[in-house]
Design a protein around this motif. Structure first.
Motif, PDB file in Angstrom:
ATOM      1  N   ALA A  48       0.832  -1.211   0.000  1.00 47.32           N
ATOM      2  CA  ALA A  48       0.000   0.000   0.000  1.00 47.32           C
ATOM      3  C   ALA A  48       0.864   1.258   0.000  1.00 47.32           C
ATOM      4  N   HIS A  49       1.963   1.238   0.732  1.00 52.88           N
ATOM      5  CA  HIS A  49       2.866   2.396   0.762  1.00 52.88           C
ATOM      6  C   HIS A  49       3.450   2.655  -0.617  1.00 52.88           C
ATOM      7  N   LEU A  50       3.898   1.596  -1.271  1.00 54.44           N
ATOM      8  CA  LEU A  50       4.467   1.752  -2.615  1.00 54.44           C
ATOM      9  C   LEU A  50       3.418   2.225  -3.618  1.00 54.44           C
ATOM     10  N   ALA A  51       2.212   1.680  -3.519  1.00 55.16           N
ATOM     11  CA  ALA A  51       1.134   2.105  -4.432  1.00 55.16           C
ATOM     12  C   ALA A  51       0.800   3.582  -4.214  1.00 55.16           C
ATOM     13  N   LEU A  52       0.793   4.024  -2.963  1.00 53.01           N
ATOM     14  CA  LEU A  52       0.515   5.434  -2.680  1.00 53.01           C
ATOM     15  C   LEU A  52       1.626   6.319  -3.229  1.00 53.01           C
ATOM     16  N   LEU A  53       2.863   5.916  -3.045  1.00 55.78           N
ATOM     17  CA  LEU A  53       3.966   6.717  -3.584  1.00 55.78           C
ATOM     18  C   LEU A  53       3.885   6.823  -5.103  1.00 55.78           C
ATOM     19  N   ASP A  54       3.582   5.711  -5.770  1.00 51.91           N
ATOM     20  CA  ASP A  54       3.431   5.746  -7.229  1.00 51.91           C
ATOM     21  C   ASP A  54       2.295   6.683  -7.637  1.00 51.91           C
ATOM     22  N   ALA A  55       1.155   6.553  -6.965  1.00 50.75           N
ATOM     23  CA  ALA A  55       0.009   7.413  -7.279  1.00 50.75           C
ATOM     24  C   ALA A  55       0.333   8.874  -6.986  1.00 50.75           C
ATOM     25  N   TRP A  56       1.079   9.117  -5.929  1.00 50.77           N
ATOM     26  CA  TRP A  56       1.423  10.489  -5.549  1.00 50.77           C
ATOM     27  C   TRP A  56       2.313  11.142  -6.596  1.00 50.77           C
ATOM     28  N   VAL A  57       3.339  10.431  -7.022  1.00 52.78           N
ATOM     29  CA  VAL A  57       4.258  10.974  -8.026  1.00 52.78           C
ATOM     30  C   VAL A  57       3.495  11.292  -9.316  1.00 52.78           C
ATOM     31  N   THR A  58       2.635  10.379  -9.732  1.00 50.17           N
ATOM     32  CA  THR A  58       1.830  10.590 -10.934  1.00 50.17           C
ATOM     33  C   THR A  58       0.913  11.798 -10.763  1.00 50.17           C
ATOM     34  N   CYS A  59       0.290  11.898  -9.606  1.00 50.57           N
ATOM     35  CA  CYS A  59      -0.642  12.998  -9.319  1.00 50.57           C
ATOM     36  C   CYS A  59       0.053  14.356  -9.387  1.00 50.57           C
ATOM     37  N   VAL A  60       1.164  14.491  -8.713  1.00 50.97           N
ATOM     38  CA  VAL A  60       1.880  15.778  -8.702  1.00 50.97           C
ATOM     39  C   VAL A  60       2.326  16.134 -10.115  1.00 50.97           C
ATOM     40  N   LYS A  61       2.819  15.149 -10.843  1.00 53.19           N
ATOM     41  CA  LYS A  61       3.248  15.392 -12.227  1.00 53.19           C
ATOM     42  C   LYS A  61       2.072  15.875 -13.076  1.00 53.19           C
ATOM     43  N   GLU A  62       0.896  15.233 -12.905  1.00 50.88           N
ATOM     44  CA  GLU A  62      -0.281  15.631 -13.683  1.00 50.88           C
ATOM     45  C   GLU A  62      -0.784  17.019 -13.285  1.00 50.88           C
ATOM     46  N   PHE A  63      -0.700  17.354 -12.011  1.00 48.78           N
ATOM     47  CA  PHE A  63      -1.081  18.711 -11.594  1.00 48.78           C
ATOM     48  C   PHE A  63      -0.136  19.743 -12.214  1.00 48.78           C
ATOM     49  N   GLN A  64       1.155  19.429 -12.246  1.00 55.08           N
ATOM     50  CA  GLN A  64       2.112  20.354 -12.851  1.00 55.08           C
ATOM     51  C   GLN A  64       1.866  20.488 -14.351  1.00 55.08           C
ATOM     52  N   GLU A  65       1.560  19.380 -14.998  1.00 55.01           N
ATOM     53  CA  GLU A  65       1.268  19.430 -16.435  1.00 55.01           C
ATOM     54  C   GLU A  65      -0.029  20.185 -16.721  1.00 55.01           C
ATOM     55  N   ALA A  66      -0.989  20.107 -15.796  1.00 54.89           N
ATOM     56  CA  ALA A  66      -2.284  20.777 -15.996  1.00 54.89           C
ATOM     57  C   ALA A  66      -2.141  22.288 -16.066  1.00 54.89           C
ATOM     58  N   VAL A  67      -1.141  22.825 -15.362  1.00 56.16           N
ATOM     59  CA  VAL A  67      -0.949  24.283 -15.361  1.00 56.16           C
ATOM     60  C   VAL A  67       0.306  24.683 -16.131  1.00 56.16           C
ATOM     61  N   ASP A  68       0.862  23.745 -16.882  1.00 51.06           N
ATOM     62  CA  ASP A  68       2.003  24.032 -17.736  1.00 51.06           C
ATOM     63  C   ASP A  68       1.586  25.064 -18.784  1.00 51.06           C
ATOM     64  N   GLN A  69       2.510  25.884 -19.218  1.00 48.62           N
ATOM     65  CA  GLN A  69       2.206  26.964 -20.160  1.00 48.62           C
ATOM     66  C   GLN A  69       1.555  26.451 -21.442  1.00 48.62           C
ATOM     67  N   ASP A  70       2.008  25.299 -21.927  1.00 46.52           N
ATOM     68  CA  ASP A  70       1.402  24.734 -23.137  1.00 46.52           C
ATOM     69  C   ASP A  70      -0.066  24.383 -22.905  1.00 46.52           C
ATOM     70  N   GLN A  71      -0.365  23.781 -21.763  1.00 47.51           N
ATOM     71  CA  GLN A  71      -1.746  23.419 -21.453  1.00 47.51           C
ATOM     72  C   GLN A  71      -2.602  24.663 -21.252  1.00 47.51           C
TER      73      GLN A  71
END
Length: 186
Positions: A48-71
């Protein structure tokens, strides 16, 4: 007659041994079940810890991409070409996207909180607060030409990184600490 007493005493000792063996056997079975459950739980916690870390990294990356200048440029183009109120449609898209990004992490947080241990639960609470911060920062100014608020987004990313670091420390401590043998009551 002396031989009969010897047989009687030997049989009595055997009978007492059988009676004493029943609770000892039950204790051994309960103890073994407890040990196996702890081993199973520890494995589930680590997964569960590893799954949360994987989901967290993906989530933060997607939030950053959502407000990226290109987006942001794509979103502003969609607003300009949308028939009707483009800003309202933009706000709806941003809200839906934010919810979609957050959902996997929320599910992983619930699983970790369900399994424990307490030190990791506290770190999970910090991750949950950081997730809320990421969502709120992304939604700030949504549906308007000033979206995104890059200052708020940067603060939320910093908070997210601090929460992730605290979670890693808690997981490391929980994983590296061996279970202590102690008498447990059932």
């Amino acid at each position: 007659m002396a031989e009969q007493w010897g047989t009687f005493i030997t049989g009595g000792i055997g009978f007492i041994g059988v009676l004493a063996g029943i609770p000892v056997g039950r204790w051994q079975v309960r103890h073994q079940a407890r040990v196996e459950h702890q081993q199973w739980l520890r494995g589930q916690q680590q997964e569960a810890h590893l799954a949360l870390l994987d989901a967290w990294v993906t989530c933060v990356k997607e939030f950053q991409e959502a407000v990226d200048q290109d987006q942001v440029s794509v979103e502003h183009h969609l607003v300009e070409t949308h028939p009707g109120d483009g800003w309202e449609a933009s706000e709806n898209r941003i809200w839906e996207h934010t919810e979609a990004i957050s959902k996997p992490v929320q599910n992983a947080l619930e699983r970790v909180a369900l399994l424990g241990p307490e030190i990791v639960d506290t770190a999970c609470s910090q991750l949950a607060v950081a997730l809320t911060g990421l969502s709120q920062a992304t939604l700030l100014e949504a549906g308007g030409p000033m979206w995104p608020d890059t200052t708020a987004c940067q603060r939320s990313w910093d908070q997210a990184e601090a929460a992730r670091t605290a979670f890693l420390k808690a997981c490391r401590k929980a994983t590296r600490t061996a279970p202590e043998p102690r008498r447990q009551r059932t």
